[in-house]
Design an enzyme around this catalytic site. Structure first.
Site, PDB file in Angstrom:
ATOM      1  N   SER A  26       0.832  -1.213   0.000  1.00  0.00           N
ATOM      2  CA  SER A  26       0.000   0.000   0.000  1.00  0.00           C
ATOM      3  C   SER A  26       0.867   1.265   0.000  1.00  0.00           C
ATOM      4  CB  SER A  26      -0.977  -0.005   1.180  1.00  0.00           C
ATOM      5  OG  SER A  26      -0.315   0.230   2.390  1.00  0.00           O
ATOM      6  N   HIS A  85       8.466   3.334   8.978  1.00  0.00           N
ATOM      7  CA  HIS A  85       8.269   2.465  10.140  1.00  0.00           C
ATOM      8  C   HIS A  85       7.012   2.912  10.882  1.00  0.00           C
ATOM      9  CE1 HIS A  85       9.457  -0.300  13.295  1.00  0.00           C
ATOM     10  NE2 HIS A  85       9.103   0.630  14.161  1.00  0.00           N
TER      11      HIS A  85
END
Ligand code: GAR
Length: 204
Positions: free
Chosen positions: A13, A112
């Site tokens: 994504s 992250h």
């Protein structure tokens, strides 16, 4: 034109968000030249196909050195060169060797799902829930050999709610990832990021 290579392992994504941003012109002066997956079944490979971007999968079965040699050849043969290209880790679940990182010094980014330096490593969203923090988010940073520790480019915060589970928090963070990563790439493509003393300075 900045040549970008994206390393993936899964859903893709973030890859999709970056490809969309290039396509709609919010990232200018850059093209994604190749996608490299550590998993031949990764959905991210289909995302690449949808945008007409060459995609390869590189098995790590023969060991990391062999795999990284293949990754390097895929990047270079598609024009993502160590001196001039940009490598994006987008849900890439392998750790790169320091030799590979040195080759593309200051030209590899990672995203992250936490506000680093809190919660490095795997399942950052679960770590945040387990620790009871009230705010979490995502971080885009340059990659250094120490995992999840490089100079921070962009962070976006989200609230953590009492009713959250790992899925709901991950989804809330992911929406911010899809804004943060294209923005970081845009700033890099515009030549506005400089690393000074392990910190990233963003030029106006
Ligand atoms: C994203 O949440 C990304 O931040 C995370 O994996 C997910 C990949 O999703 N990365 C890490 O945890 C890296 N240690 P995507 O494949 O849909 O972009």
């Amino acid at each position: 034109l900045l040549g970008i290579g994206v390393l993936v392992s899964g859903r893709g994504s973030n890859l999709d968000a970056i490809l969309r941003a290039v396509r709609n012109g919010s990232i200018r002066g850059a093209r994604v030249r190749v996608v490299v997956s550590s998993d031949p079944e990764a959905k991210a490979l289909k995302v690449a196909e949808r945008y007409g971007v060459p995609a390869v999968s590189v098995s790590t079965e023969k060991g990391r050195a062999e795999a990284e040699g293949e990754i390097l050849r895929a990047l270079e043969s598609h024009g993502v060169l160590p001196e001039s290209g940009l490598v994006l880790l987008a849900g890439y679940m392998k750790v790169l060797s320091s030799a590979f990182i040195a080759k593309y010094a200051d030209r590899i980014m990672n995203i992250h799902p936490s506000l680093l330096p809190a919660f490095p490593g795997l399942r950052a969203q679960k770590q945040a829930l387990d620790r009871g923090v009230r705010v979490s988010g995502c971080t885009v940073h340059f990659v250094v050999p120490e995992v999840d520790a490089g100079p921070i480019i962009i962070q976006r915060a989200v609230p953590v709610r009492g009713s959250d589970d790992e899925d709901s928090l991950s989804a809330r963070i992911l929406r911010q990832e899809h804004r943060a990563y294209p923005l970081a790439v845009r700033l890099f493509a515009e030549g506005r990021l400089r690393i000074e003393d392990r910190r990233v300075v963003v030029k106006a």
